[in-house]
Motif scaffolding. Sequence first.
Motif, mmCIF file in Angstrom:
data_model
loop_
_atom_site.group_PDB
_atom_site.id
_atom_site.type_symbol
_atom_site.label_atom_id
_atom_site.label_comp_id
_atom_site.label_asym_id
_atom_site.label_seq_id
_atom_site.Cartn_x
_atom_site.Cartn_y
_atom_site.Cartn_z
ATOM 1 N N ARG A 102 0.844 -1.044 -0.143
ATOM 2 C CA ARG A 102 -0.041 -0.159 0.134
ATOM 3 C C ARG A 102 0.871 1.306 -0.155
ATOM 4 O O ARG A 102 0.430 2.186 -0.248
ATOM 5 C CB ARG A 102 -0.988 -0.109 1.138
ATOM 6 N N VAL A 105 0.275 3.367 -3.142
ATOM 7 C CA VAL A 105 -0.810 4.402 -3.210
ATOM 8 C C VAL A 105 -0.720 5.779 -3.463
ATOM 9 O O VAL A 105 -1.232 6.224 -4.440
ATOM 10 C CB VAL A 105 -1.980 4.218 -2.060
ATOM 11 N N GLY A 119 -1.911 -7.116 -2.644
ATOM 12 C CA GLY A 119 -3.071 -6.461 -3.478
ATOM 13 C C GLY A 119 -3.809 -7.488 -4.240
ATOM 14 O O GLY A 119 -4.855 -7.431 -4.152
ATOM 15 N N ASP A 123 -6.766 -7.269 -1.956
ATOM 16 C CA ASP A 123 -7.776 -6.201 -2.274
ATOM 17 C C ASP A 123 -7.923 -5.870 -3.680
ATOM 18 O O ASP A 123 -7.371 -4.944 -3.970
ATOM 19 C CB ASP A 123 -7.279 -5.047 -1.251
ATOM 20 N N GLU A 125 -10.155 -5.215 -5.484
ATOM 21 C CA GLU A 125 -10.855 -3.869 -5.945
ATOM 22 C C GLU A 125 -9.831 -2.605 -5.881
ATOM 23 O O GLU A 125 -10.035 -1.674 -6.790
ATOM 24 C CB GLU A 125 -12.179 -3.623 -5.017
ATOM 25 N N ALA A 126 -9.203 -2.542 -4.971
ATOM 26 C CA ALA A 126 -8.293 -1.523 -4.775
ATOM 27 C C ALA A 126 -7.185 -1.371 -5.742
ATOM 28 O O ALA A 126 -6.947 -0.492 -6.276
ATOM 29 C CB ALA A 126 -7.393 -1.570 -3.471
ATOM 30 N N GLY A 129 -8.851 0.119 -8.705
ATOM 31 C CA GLY A 129 -8.885 1.577 -8.545
ATOM 32 C C GLY A 129 -7.604 2.334 -8.684
ATOM 33 O O GLY A 129 -7.612 3.583 -8.765
#
Length: 189
Positions: A102, A105, A119, A123, A125-126, A129
């Motif tokens: 992360r 980001v 990831g 996650d 969906e992140a 995104g």
Amino acid sequence: MTRQRPVPETVTAAERFAAASGFTKSCSREVGRLLAATAAAKPHGVVAESGTGAGVGTAWLHSGLGPAARLVTVERDTPLATRADDAFADDPRVRVLAGDWRLLVPYAPFDVFFCDGGGKRDDPEAVVGLLAPGGILVLDDFTPSADWPPRFQGEVDELRLFYLTHPALTATEVLTSPGASAVVAVRMA
Ligand SMILES: C[S@@+](CC[C@H](N)C(=O)[O-])C[C@H]1O[C@@H](n2cnc3c(N)ncnc32)[C@H](O)[C@@H]1O
């Protein structure tokens, strides 16, 4: 004698380091050439990698990096991150981060994202995104499946299905060797 396609020296150096340190999870050369091509497709882009490992994938991405592009990679294993940081220390386009995925980001949105450690599973969906419009997501280490929906070890592969059918993506699966595949997905503008 079989002739081999030339491989960038940064890649062979990372492969040697991986072999010497017992790191077995580096990407294949076929995936590496896919990474180089995707990086080259975004000459002004932000290219990201989660899971630097021994730096093999990083080196392939770097081999396709345009003069105005940037490459950021993250690895939670500090000695591995340090080795990659040393390997690319002379190139101001490259940033190696030590820690959780992360940390990437703040560098988003990504024009290329090789999501290979952190990831992808925890996650997804992140991950989607973080892509720029037109951004290319590469995920390797799948097992080719003749079925739809794709199956792995007899079960529907829900993770692969997520990426292949996500409404924000147009995605395909490509063979990278007879026994391995990668998902290549582009975020719709
Ligand atoms: C498959 S290997 C990476 C191989 C490399 N990308 C290549 O192509 O040569 C996965 C790496 O991700 C790292 N990793 C796993 N989970 C992570 C996380 N949450 N944040 C950062 N790195 C992570 C592991 O330590 C491991 O080195």
